[in-house]
Design an enzyme around this catalytic site. Structure first.
Site, PDB file in Angstrom:
ATOM      1  N   GLY A  82     -37.440  26.332 104.571  1.00  0.00           N
ATOM      2  CA  GLY A  82     -36.199  26.918 105.081  1.00  0.00           C
ATOM      3  C   GLY A  82     -35.015  26.505 104.223  1.00  0.00           C
TER       4      GLY A  82
ATOM      5  N   ASN B 298     -39.436  23.004 107.342  1.00  0.00           N
ATOM      6  CA  ASN B 298     -38.023  22.670 107.092  1.00  0.00           C
ATOM      7  C   ASN B 298     -37.676  22.759 105.608  1.00  0.00           C
ATOM      8  OD1 ASN B 298     -37.436  22.236 109.781  1.00  0.00           O
ATOM      9  ND2 ASN B 298     -37.782  20.023 109.688  1.00  0.00           N
TER      10      ASN B 298
ATOM     11  N   GLY C 224     -41.734   7.150  97.341  1.00  0.00           N
ATOM     12  CA  GLY C 224     -43.164   6.835  97.329  1.00  0.00           C
ATOM     13  C   GLY C 224     -43.683   6.616  95.920  1.00  0.00           C
ATOM     14  N   PHE C 225     -44.979   6.431  95.834  1.00  0.00           N
ATOM     15  CA  PHE C 225     -45.644   6.165  94.551  1.00  0.00           C
ATOM     16  C   PHE C 225     -45.364   7.307  93.554  1.00  0.00           C
ATOM     17  CE2 PHE C 225     -50.073   6.893  92.618  1.00  0.00           C
ATOM     18  CZ  PHE C 225     -49.789   6.191  91.465  1.00  0.00           C
TER      19      PHE C 225
ATOM     20  N   TYR D 150     -54.703  14.971 107.637  1.00  0.00           N
ATOM     21  CA  TYR D 150     -54.116  15.159 106.307  1.00  0.00           C
ATOM     22  C   TYR D 150     -54.598  16.483 105.710  1.00  0.00           C
ATOM     23  CZ  TYR D 150     -52.749  13.841 101.500  1.00  0.00           C
ATOM     24  OH  TYR D 150     -52.187  13.782 100.246  1.00  0.00           O
TER      25      TYR D 150
ATOM     26  N   THR E 266     -43.995   5.122 104.317  1.00  0.00           N
ATOM     27  CA  THR E 266     -44.928   4.554 103.327  1.00  0.00           C
ATOM     28  C   THR E 266     -44.251   4.411 101.967  1.00  0.00           C
ATOM     29  OG1 THR E 266     -45.833   6.743 102.811  1.00  0.00           O
ATOM     30  CG2 THR E 266     -46.995   5.455 104.473  1.00  0.00           C
ATOM     31  N   GLY E 267     -43.097   5.012 101.789  1.00  0.00           N
ATOM     32  CA  GLY E 267     -42.310   4.814 100.567  1.00  0.00           C
ATOM     33  C   GLY E 267     -41.603   3.469 100.631  1.00  0.00           C
TER      34      GLY E 267
ATOM     35  N   ARG F 258     -56.401   2.208  99.376  1.00  0.00           N
ATOM     36  CA  ARG F 258     -57.231   3.036  98.500  1.00  0.00           C
ATOM     37  C   ARG F 258     -58.086   2.168  97.593  1.00  0.00           C
ATOM     38  NH1 ARG F 258     -53.065   7.984  97.158  1.00  0.00           N
ATOM     39  NH2 ARG F 258     -51.468   6.423  97.520  1.00  0.00           N
TER      40      ARG F 258
HETATM   41  N1  UDP Z   1     -63.529   3.000  98.828  1.00  0.00           N
HETATM   42  C1  UDP Z   1     -64.350   1.886  98.786  1.00  0.00           C
HETATM   43  N2  UDP Z   1     -63.788   0.668  99.043  1.00  0.00           N
HETATM   44  C2  UDP Z   1     -62.473   0.509  99.320  1.00  0.00           C
HETATM   45  C3  UDP Z   1     -61.640   1.629  99.336  1.00  0.00           C
HETATM   46  C4  UDP Z   1     -62.209   2.865  99.094  1.00  0.00           C
HETATM   47  O1  UDP Z   1     -65.567   1.982  98.538  1.00  0.00           O
HETATM   48  O2  UDP Z   1     -62.058  -0.662  99.522  1.00  0.00           O
HETATM   49  C5  UDP Z   1     -64.126   4.313  98.542  1.00  0.00           C
HETATM   50  C6  UDP Z   1     -63.834   5.364  99.601  1.00  0.00           C
HETATM   51  O3  UDP Z   1     -64.788   5.294 100.632  1.00  0.00           O
HETATM   52  C7  UDP Z   1     -63.929   6.632  98.773  1.00  0.00           C
HETATM   53  C8  UDP Z   1     -63.449   6.209  97.392  1.00  0.00           C
HETATM   54  O4  UDP Z   1     -63.553   4.799  97.356  1.00  0.00           O
HETATM   55  O5  UDP Z   1     -65.256   7.054  98.689  1.00  0.00           O
HETATM   56  C9  UDP Z   1     -62.022   6.595  97.091  1.00  0.00           C
HETATM   57  O6  UDP Z   1     -61.244   6.189  98.179  1.00  0.00           O
HETATM   58  P1  UDP Z   1     -59.661   6.258  98.196  1.00  0.00           P
HETATM   59  O7  UDP Z   1     -59.227   5.715  99.506  1.00  0.00           O
HETATM   60  O8  UDP Z   1     -59.116   5.666  96.973  1.00  0.00           O
HETATM   61  O9  UDP Z   1     -59.296   7.799  98.122  1.00  0.00           O
HETATM   62  P2  UDP Z   1     -59.993   9.146  98.632  1.00  0.00           P
HETATM   63  O10 UDP Z   1     -60.601   9.733  97.430  1.00  0.00           O
HETATM   64  O11 UDP Z   1     -61.034   8.826  99.662  1.00  0.00           O
HETATM   65  O12 UDP Z   1     -58.882   9.926  99.180  1.00  0.00           O
END
Ligand code: UDP
Length: 318
Positions: free
Chosen positions: A103, A100, A11-12, A146, A36-37, A187
């Site tokens: 363990g 896991n 992953g990242f 999550y 997702t990786g 994100r």
């Molecule tokens: N966000 C946004 N536009 C996008 C993606 C995210 O305005 O296209 C906002 C999202 O609603 C949150 C913030 O950016 O308030 C950060 O979102 P991200 O998904 O990066 O991570 P989070 O902090 O929510 O886990």
């Protein structure tokens, strides 16, 4: 030779950690189910005799023949889009998967570094968030798969520490960005980069006044490594095993969008959309503990980090 096993190693963050540990001379076993990786994150290591890739799922029994000194548990979908798309798997990897891994750590007498998250604070009622804050989480909302899985991970890790004496360290990782983020992980940082580079409207959720603190990946990996090798006696009481890791430069989402637009020289419009359910309004870590015990602070500010990230996202604009 020191051997480290990293779940979610493709992953990242996991792949940056693989690289860092190889650079430190460790033998690295990268374990990932590639949900997702991405294999492309670890291609450059596949020929390295000190690197081994195992395609597998931590929610099933993890059988490793080698001795293992350090076990880094980084497997999990981590972006809100990914965990909304894979809700049950996210819960399983945080619960059964963490069980896991613990363990395995017990059988191997390995130290454990658990990737936790700022999400365990939910939509926080205090800011900045200290490690002692218990959070404000909706247990049944779309993000709960999550948040609650990671809260369970922390709980079971501490139970293994109390009951079996396993040396666990818990990193509560705040927003992080940089090369190797998937352009489509949903994100804010990848979305804004790709939209700005393509000249498409920037999608702001809500009014964009919600805040986050974004940490550049190399700073974050440095803190994680320091936490991994911190002598156990430095964590004098039970709860000193828990560390917020992240940047303290807090910006609104709108400011982030403007900074990325300006770096790219983009003329994209800003387009407002509904705020997703339970989207936290503020998020900023108190990193006093990491500063004192790890002698760590982020070095790359947001402007610099955005500049360092352009090349990575630029390749995806076509
Ligand atoms: N966000 C946004 N536009 C996008 C993606 C995210 O305005 O296209 C906002 C999202 O609603 C949150 C913030 O950016 O308030 C950060 O979102 P991200 O998904 O990066 O991570 P989070 O902090 O929510 O886990």
């Amino acid at each position: 030779m020191v051997t480290s096993l990293i779940t979610g190693g493709a992953g990242f963050l996991g792949s940056h950690l693989c690289q860092r540990l190889l650079d430190e001379g460790h033998k690295v076993i990268c374990f990932d189910n590639l949900l997702t990786g991405q294999k492309s994150n670890i291609y450059s290591n596949l020929e390295n005799p000190k690197f081994q890739f195992i395609e597998g799922n931590v929610t099933e029994f993890v059988d490793i023949s080698d001795d293992v000194d350090y076990l880094l548990h980084f497997a999990s979908p981590a972006s809100p889009k990914d965990y909304r798309d894979n809700p049950i798997h996210t819960l399983k990897v945080g619960s059964i998967g963490t069980h896991n891994v613990l363990g395995l750590a017990r059988a191997k007498k390995a130290k454990v570094l658990l990737a936790s998250t700022s999400e365990i604070y939910g939509d926080p009622l205090e800011s900045p968030q200290k490690e002692s804050y218990w959070g404000n989480v909706n247990p049944v909302g779309p993000r709960s798969v999550y948040d609650e899985a990671k809260r369970f991970s922390e709980s079971i890790a501490m139970a293994y520490h109390r009951e079996h004496g396993i040396d666990v360290r818990i990193a509560r990782i705040f927003n992080c960005y940089g090369p190797r983020m998937r352009p489509d992980d949903g994100r804010a940082v990848p979305n804004f980069f790709i939209q700005a580079l393509k000249g498409e409207p920037i999608t702001i959720y809500g009014k964009g006044l919600q805040t986050r603190s974004f940490c550049y990946v190399s700073d974050l990996v440095e803190a994680l490594f320091k936490l991994l090798v911190l002598p156990e006696e430095k964590m004098s009481n039970l709860y000193k095993r828990i560390f917020n890791i992240g940047a303290t430069e807090e910006v609104s989402v709108l400011t982030l969008a403007e900074m990325i637009k300006s770096q790219v020289g983009s003329l994209s419009d800003i387009k407002f959309h509904d705020l997703p359910e339970d989207d936290p309004m503020v998020r900023k870590p108190d990193i006093t503990r990491a500063q004192e015990l790890l002698d760590w602070s982020p070095e790359i500010d947001l402007k610099k980090g955005i500049e360092f990230s352009v090349d990575w996202f630029d390749r995806y604009k076509a």
